[in-house]
Design a protein around this motif. Structure first.
Motif, PDB file in Angstrom:
ATOM      1  N   THR A  83      11.835  -3.464   4.864  1.00 17.16           N
ATOM      2  CA  THR A  83      10.401  -3.282   4.668  1.00 17.16           C
ATOM      3  C   THR A  83       9.818  -2.619   5.909  1.00 17.16           C
ATOM      4  N   LEU A  89       3.862  -8.397   6.043  1.00 22.69           N
ATOM      5  CA  LEU A  89       4.407  -9.130   4.907  1.00 22.69           C
ATOM      6  C   LEU A  89       4.527 -10.616   5.258  1.00 22.69           C
ATOM      7  N   SER A  92       1.162 -12.250   5.129  1.00 21.60           N
ATOM      8  CA  SER A  92       0.759 -12.475   3.734  1.00 21.60           C
ATOM      9  C   SER A  92       1.487 -13.675   3.142  1.00 21.60           C
ATOM     10  N   MET A 115      -4.172  -8.391   1.931  1.00 20.97           N
ATOM     11  CA  MET A 115      -3.192  -7.306   1.980  1.00 20.97           C
ATOM     12  C   MET A 115      -3.881  -5.944   1.945  1.00 20.97           C
ATOM     13  N   TRP A 148       5.839  -2.447   1.568  1.00 14.80           N
ATOM     14  CA  TRP A 148       5.740  -3.915   1.549  1.00 14.80           C
ATOM     15  C   TRP A 148       7.081  -4.541   1.184  1.00 14.80           C
ATOM     16  N   LEU A 149       7.492  -4.389  -0.053  1.00 15.71           N
ATOM     17  CA  LEU A 149       8.759  -4.997  -0.518  1.00 15.71           C
ATOM     18  C   LEU A 149       9.668  -3.962  -1.140  1.00 15.71           C
TER      19      LEU A 149
END
Length: 149
Positions: A83, A89, A92, A115, A148-149
């Motif tokens: 990432t 991240l 979050s 986010m 992000w992912l």
């Protein structure tokens, strides 16, 4: 005043809002039995782990971890291979985990709002600086690794 516009301050603000919602405006809502506590704990632990892994990798690369500063190197190894923003991240995940742990059901929308703010205030400007400084290397990295992912 610059210290106010840092991701940990934003995270702290959102955590306070979630805690206040859970404490003073729960409306009798909760996530149910123990699963939310377990998942919340896993998310907080995972978020902290991401922060530690990212900070370690950035320190190893001898570049800044502080937003709004110019990076000395483009870090693409370790957790950054999975990432582009493991610290954000992790933040979050910590927010979501504590919302679950505190049974702050009505605070769930704070996660996507957090986010979005982090992306607008920090990620996009950071990526612009990295694009200018590392041109082709950043373009290749951004194509191979999700934001992000």
């Amino acid at each position: 005043m610059k210290w106010i516009d840092l991701p940990p301050v934003w995270l702290g603000l959102f955590l306070v809002l979630a805690w206040l919602q859970a404490r003073h405006a729960s409306l009798g809502l909760d996530f149910g039995p123990v699963w939310a506590d377990l998942l919340g704990g896993l998310l907080v632990g995972g978020g902290i782990l991401l922060l530690v892994l990212a900070a370690t990798e950035m320190r190893r690369a001898r570049t800044t971890i502080i937003p709004h500063r110019e990076a000395d190197r483009l870090v693409t190894t370790g957790i950054f291979a999975r990432t582009r923003n493991p610290i954000y991240l992790g933040d979050s995940m910590i927010l979501l985990g504590l919302i679950l742990f505190w049974d702050a059901v009505l605070a769930l929308p704070l996660v996507p709002v957090f986010m979005w703010i982090i992306q607008q205030r920090f990620i996009l400007p950071e990526e612009d600086r990295l694009k200018r400084k590392f041109r082709a290397d950043f373009a290749r990295y951004a194509q191979e690794t999700r934001r992000w992912l």
